[in-house]
Design a protein around this motif. Structure first.
Motif, short mmCIF file in Angstrom:
data_model
loop_
_atom_site.label_atom_id
_atom_site.label_comp_id
_atom_site.label_asym_id
_atom_site.label_seq_id
_atom_site.Cartn_x
_atom_site.Cartn_y
_atom_site.Cartn_z
N ILE A 36 39.75 17.51 12.67
CA ILE A 36 40.99 17.67 13.44
C ILE A 36 40.74 17.38 14.92
O ILE A 36 41.53 16.69 15.58
N VAL A 39 40.69 13.67 15.72
CA VAL A 39 42.03 13.09 15.80
C VAL A 39 42.71 13.53 17.10
O VAL A 39 43.36 12.72 17.77
N GLU A 40 42.55 14.79 17.47
CA GLU A 40 43.18 15.29 18.70
C GLU A 40 42.63 14.58 19.94
O GLU A 40 43.35 14.42 20.92
N ALA A 48 47.27 18.23 16.69
CA ALA A 48 47.41 17.45 15.46
C ALA A 48 48.51 18.03 14.60
O ALA A 48 48.60 19.24 14.41
N VAL A 52 47.93 15.77 9.52
CA VAL A 52 46.53 15.52 9.89
C VAL A 52 45.64 16.63 9.36
O VAL A 52 44.57 16.39 8.81
N ARG A 53 46.09 17.85 9.51
CA ARG A 53 45.31 18.99 9.01
C ARG A 53 45.13 18.89 7.49
O ARG A 53 44.05 19.11 6.97
N CYS A 56 42.58 16.24 6.66
CA CYS A 56 41.22 16.72 6.93
C CYS A 56 40.74 17.66 5.83
O CYS A 56 39.56 17.63 5.47
N LEU A 71 45.45 9.86 7.00
CA LEU A 71 45.42 9.86 8.47
C LEU A 71 46.08 8.62 9.04
O LEU A 71 46.85 8.70 10.00
N SER A 74 49.63 8.79 9.11
CA SER A 74 50.11 9.70 10.16
C SER A 74 49.95 9.08 11.54
O SER A 74 49.89 9.78 12.55
N VAL A 76 47.35 7.52 12.88
CA VAL A 76 46.02 7.61 13.47
C VAL A 76 45.37 6.25 13.28
O VAL A 76 45.50 5.65 12.20
N ALA A 81 40.36 7.48 12.05
CA ALA A 81 40.50 8.08 10.73
C ALA A 81 39.17 8.05 9.98
O ALA A 81 38.77 9.05 9.37
#
Length: 89
Positions: A36, A39-40, A48, A52-53, A56, A71, A74, A76, A81
């Motif tokens: 996470i 990605v953040e 996120a 995303v969570r 992951c 991902l 979403s 990303v 990803a």
């Protein structure tokens, strides 16, 4: 072997066993957190979203391809990803 020595040995063994379990339990959670966080970083401080969570958590199960697909769906980038899903399991 004296009883006091035997009791001390058993207590030491229990302490090591329980301590080891406590140390390894948070590791799975830390891997999802690392995913996470990766990605953040791309979101530059944004939190996120739930998708995303979820991706992951899928990555934590070892399904790398499904994690990357979720991902990128979403929004990303593919590079982020792949990196995030690599640190998930």
């Amino acid at each position: 072997m004296r009883t006091s020595t035997r009791i001390a040995g058993v207590l030491t063994g229990l302490t090591l066993a329980l301590g080891g379990a406590a140390l390894t339990a948070p590791a799975a959670h830390a891997d999802v957190t690392a995913c996470i966080n990766q990605v953040e970083r791309e979101l530059r401080g944004g939190e996120a979203p739930g998708a995303v969570r979820t991706a992951c958590y899928v990555g934590q199960t070892g399904d790398h391809d499904r994690c990357v697909t979720a991902l990128t769906a979403s929004s990303v980038t593919n590079g982020t990803a792949v990196t995030a899903c690599r640190v998930a399991p």
